[in-house]
Scaffold this active site. Structure first.
Site, short mmCIF file in Angstrom:
data_model
loop_
_atom_site.label_atom_id
_atom_site.label_comp_id
_atom_site.label_asym_id
_atom_site.label_seq_id
_atom_site.Cartn_x
_atom_site.Cartn_y
_atom_site.Cartn_z
N LEU A 200 4.40 31.28 20.29
CA LEU A 200 4.91 30.93 18.97
C LEU A 200 5.08 32.15 18.06
CD1 LEU A 200 2.97 27.63 18.23
CD2 LEU A 200 5.41 27.89 18.75
N ILE B 296 2.34 26.99 30.29
CA ILE B 296 2.13 26.07 31.41
C ILE B 296 1.71 24.72 30.83
CG2 ILE B 296 0.78 25.59 33.49
CD1 ILE B 296 0.49 28.63 33.86
N THR C 76 -1.86 17.91 26.86
CA THR C 76 -1.45 17.41 25.54
C THR C 76 0.02 17.75 25.27
OG1 THR C 76 -1.99 19.44 24.34
CG2 THR C 76 -3.80 17.87 24.71
N HIS D 73 1.00 19.71 23.07
CA HIS D 73 1.10 21.08 22.55
C HIS D 73 2.13 21.89 23.34
CE1 HIS D 73 -0.14 24.68 20.45
NE2 HIS D 73 -0.41 25.29 21.60
N ASN E 222 15.49 35.97 26.46
CA ASN E 222 14.34 35.08 26.42
C ASN E 222 13.73 34.95 27.81
OD1 ASN E 222 12.42 33.12 26.06
ND2 ASN E 222 13.77 31.66 25.05
#
Length: 181
Positions: free
Chosen positions: A58, A83, A87, A89, A113
């Site tokens: 992030l 990976i 959850t 997330h 990227n």
């Protein structure tokens, strides 16, 4: 029907390029392989690079944005690995890091990227390994190709149209200042 993958020929430059590799090394062994691939690709074009690390995927777009404002890099290579876990997330990190990089690219930054988004470590290892999929080199190659396009299209900007002679220009100014003239 089987398809074949195609890679563009390596970008070439008249003047050296300088890239910033921004890496999120959460999975250190994966990050090191991605870096090795990216560095080899940059060096193959005669380019130079710096490497900086950030806490996670992030933060990669934020670091690139800061570097663009405060430094003098021609392009950027975003590296890391996310990976899937238990959850949601994973979805947030994948989507938001990718969106941040895309938004910077749409502003004109040359970014490759190489943030892997995978289901398991086996997939990550196959993609990061320079002897296999070599996604670090692929990300560097993408940045280098965008830099080449920027240099190709980024010549001196000139106005479109004509330049009036001094008398016409003065007459136009007089008409604007005094419409009854």
């Amino acid at each position: 029907m089987a398809s074949t993958e195609y890679s563009l020929p390596r970008a070439s430059f008249d003047k050296p390029v300088k890239l910033l590799i921004v890496v999120a090394p959460f999975y250190r062994d994966i990050a090191d392989q991605l870096i090795a691939g990216a560095v080899a690709e940059i060096e193959a074009t005669g380019g130079s690079y710096e490497i900086t690390e950030v806490p996670g995927a992030l933060e990669v777009p934020t670091a690139i944005g800061i570097a663009e404002r405060l430094s003098n890099f021609d392009g950027y290579v975003a590296l890391g690995c996310v990976i899937r876990g238990e959850t949601t997330h994973y979805d947030t990190v994948c989507n938001d890091s990718s969106r941040g990089i895309t938004l910077l690219g749409l502003q004109g930054l040359c970014i490759g990227n190489g943030i892997l988004t995978v289901e398991n470590m086996e997939q990550a290892e196959a993609r990061a390994n320079p002897d296999k999929m070599n996604k670090g080199a692929g990300a560097a190659a993408a940045a280098l190709h965008l830099i080449a396009l920027t240099r190709k299209w980024g010549g001196a900007r000139k106005g479109v149209g004509f330049i009036p002679d001094a008398e016409e220009y003065q007459l136009a100014g007089d008409l604007k200042d005094n419409p009854k003239a």
